[in-house]
Design a protein around this motif. Sequence first.
Motif, mmCIF file in Angstrom:
data_model
loop_
_atom_site.group_PDB
_atom_site.id
_atom_site.type_symbol
_atom_site.label_atom_id
_atom_site.label_comp_id
_atom_site.label_asym_id
_atom_site.label_seq_id
_atom_site.Cartn_x
_atom_site.Cartn_y
_atom_site.Cartn_z
ATOM 1 N N SER A 93 25.848 12.464 -31.194
ATOM 2 C CA SER A 93 24.421 12.312 -30.912
ATOM 3 C C SER A 93 24.213 12.457 -29.412
ATOM 4 O O SER A 93 24.863 13.295 -28.767
ATOM 5 C CB SER A 93 23.920 10.974 -31.465
ATOM 6 O OG SER A 93 22.526 10.915 -31.348
ATOM 7 N N SER A 94 23.372 11.635 -28.824
ATOM 8 C CA SER A 94 23.054 11.753 -27.396
ATOM 9 C C SER A 94 22.303 10.504 -26.981
ATOM 10 O O SER A 94 21.666 9.849 -27.817
ATOM 11 C CB SER A 94 22.155 12.979 -27.186
ATOM 12 O OG SER A 94 21.441 12.881 -25.966
ATOM 13 N N VAL A 95 22.346 10.197 -25.682
ATOM 14 C CA VAL A 95 21.487 9.100 -25.196
ATOM 15 C C VAL A 95 20.024 9.368 -25.542
ATOM 16 O O VAL A 95 19.212 8.452 -25.594
ATOM 17 C CB VAL A 95 21.601 8.895 -23.670
ATOM 18 C CG1 VAL A 95 22.937 8.282 -23.291
ATOM 19 C CG2 VAL A 95 21.342 10.190 -22.900
ATOM 20 N N HIS A 96 19.704 10.636 -25.799
ATOM 21 C CA HIS A 96 18.316 10.965 -26.153
ATOM 22 C C HIS A 96 18.002 10.663 -27.614
ATOM 23 O O HIS A 96 16.981 11.090 -28.126
ATOM 24 C CB HIS A 96 17.999 12.413 -25.765
ATOM 25 C CG HIS A 96 18.138 12.599 -24.291
ATOM 26 N ND1 HIS A 96 17.316 11.967 -23.395
ATOM 27 C CD2 HIS A 96 19.055 13.279 -23.549
ATOM 28 C CE1 HIS A 96 17.710 12.254 -22.162
ATOM 29 N NE2 HIS A 96 18.761 13.038 -22.227
ATOM 30 N N ASP A 97 18.877 9.891 -28.277
ATOM 31 C CA ASP A 97 18.458 9.317 -29.559
ATOM 32 C C ASP A 97 17.621 8.067 -29.299
ATOM 33 O O ASP A 97 16.935 7.582 -30.191
ATOM 34 C CB ASP A 97 19.647 9.027 -30.508
ATOM 35 C CG ASP A 97 20.679 8.066 -29.936
ATOM 36 O OD1 ASP A 97 20.527 7.584 -28.795
ATOM 37 O OD2 ASP A 97 21.662 7.790 -30.653
ATOM 38 N N ILE A 98 17.698 7.547 -28.039
ATOM 39 C CA ILE A 98 16.799 6.420 -27.688
ATOM 40 C C ILE A 98 16.041 6.634 -26.372
ATOM 41 O O ILE A 98 15.068 5.934 -26.120
ATOM 42 C CB ILE A 98 17.531 5.051 -27.659
ATOM 43 C CG1 ILE A 98 18.763 5.108 -26.758
ATOM 44 C CG2 ILE A 98 17.901 4.585 -29.057
ATOM 45 C CD1 ILE A 98 19.337 3.722 -26.468
ATOM 46 N N ILE A 99 16.485 7.578 -25.543
ATOM 47 C CA ILE A 99 15.736 7.842 -24.300
ATOM 48 C C ILE A 99 14.816 9.050 -24.529
ATOM 49 O O ILE A 99 15.302 10.161 -24.792
ATOM 50 C CB ILE A 99 16.676 8.173 -23.110
ATOM 51 C CG1 ILE A 99 17.650 7.017 -22.841
ATOM 52 C CG2 ILE A 99 15.859 8.482 -21.853
ATOM 53 C CD1 ILE A 99 18.624 7.280 -21.675
ATOM 54 N N PRO A 100 13.502 8.857 -24.432
ATOM 55 C CA PRO A 100 12.596 10.003 -24.597
ATOM 56 C C PRO A 100 12.894 11.057 -23.525
ATOM 57 O O PRO A 100 13.350 10.709 -22.425
ATOM 58 C CB PRO A 100 11.206 9.392 -24.371
ATOM 59 C CG PRO A 100 11.386 7.923 -24.504
ATOM 60 C CD PRO A 100 12.794 7.612 -24.112
ATOM 61 N N TRP A 101 12.628 12.322 -23.835
ATOM 62 C CA TRP A 101 12.996 13.377 -22.878
ATOM 63 C C TRP A 101 11.938 14.473 -22.868
ATOM 64 O O TRP A 101 11.979 15.393 -23.699
ATOM 65 C CB TRP A 101 14.371 13.953 -23.250
ATOM 66 C CG TRP A 101 15.116 14.546 -22.092
ATOM 67 C CD1 TRP A 101 14.865 14.392 -20.763
ATOM 68 C CD2 TRP A 101 16.280 15.394 -22.168
ATOM 69 N NE1 TRP A 101 15.792 15.059 -20.000
ATOM 70 C CE2 TRP A 101 16.668 15.681 -20.837
ATOM 71 C CE3 TRP A 101 17.029 15.918 -23.224
ATOM 72 C CZ2 TRP A 101 17.770 16.492 -20.545
ATOM 73 C CZ3 TRP A 101 18.130 16.711 -22.932
ATOM 74 C CH2 TRP A 101 18.489 16.999 -21.603
ATOM 75 N N ALA A 102 11.009 14.337 -21.931
ATOM 76 C CA ALA A 102 9.952 15.341 -21.780
ATOM 77 C C ALA A 102 10.565 16.706 -21.500
ATOM 78 O O ALA A 102 11.567 16.808 -20.780
ATOM 79 C CB ALA A 102 9.033 14.946 -20.628
ATOM 80 N N GLY A 103 9.991 17.732 -22.056
ATOM 81 C CA GLY A 103 10.506 19.085 -21.839
ATOM 82 C C GLY A 103 11.641 19.446 -22.796
ATOM 83 O O GLY A 103 12.168 20.559 -22.759
#
Length: 274
Positions: A158-168
């Motif tokens: 997965s990725s930290v972006h399973d909980i950190i929103p990531w614009a763009g």
Amino acid sequence: MSVTSKKFDNQVAIVTGASSGLGKACAIHLGSLGAKVVVNYRSGKEEAEETVKEIKQRGGDGLAVQADVSKEQDILNLFKKTLDTFGRLDILVSNAGMQVDAPFLDMTLEQWQRVIDVNLTGQFLCCREASKIFIRQGREMAAEEKSQNAIGKIVMMSSVHDIIPWAGHVNYAASKGGLLMFMKSIAQELAPYKIRINAVSPGAIKTPINKEVWSDEEKYKELLELIPYQRIGTPEDVAKAVAWLASDESDYIHGDTLYIDGGMTLYPAFSDNG
Ligand code: BGC
């Protein structure tokens, strides 16, 4: 002659997306620990063969197999080829993933769809096939062969972006957020079969996927502001954690996500603010 036993002797692993980056590191590490490794790739045939070569140089065994994880027939072939070649399956490292970045307002349906297809549907297809094989192998096991431990292990990338929103990067973040619930839901469903399922969520790791950031001095400095531990991760940092989650040492860990991020998920902007 002394024979040293290794952690994954007699075990077979599939690592998807193993021609480069995190998948490659996982494949080499599992191979060095004794697993026979199917090195899946979509387009990097030579790189995948290079991965197999490295595994063999370290005394392991492996095979490169082409398959696009978002295509059902490709995945059926990948698992069939694994059984035809090595006779069984013990570990799936469901790693293949991609980024296709675009500002939300400009993102095309194609850019959205491709990332969801590879990062989420690809996980569905691979985990489903692996689980069917694990269950079949479990049924065929003689009573005396059965132990307390899992009959099959899945580690999803997965990725930290399973909980950190990531614009763009909303397609990517949505795919990883979806993966979190997919992982937990199948972990709940498959636990009675003794299939053990977890995910790892890397932060910034030095791989081709984010080369644009770490190869630029200015951008790299900005990146470090997001990492309390003050260094970018290495593929080996991730590979070691994946191998541990695939081993009996972590047998009671199930349905969990291990963040491998140097503290990126600690909201570092709050260390001197808020
Ligand atoms: C992305 C990388 C990014 C990292 C931290 C990963 O999932 O693939 O491009 O550097 O998250 O933001």
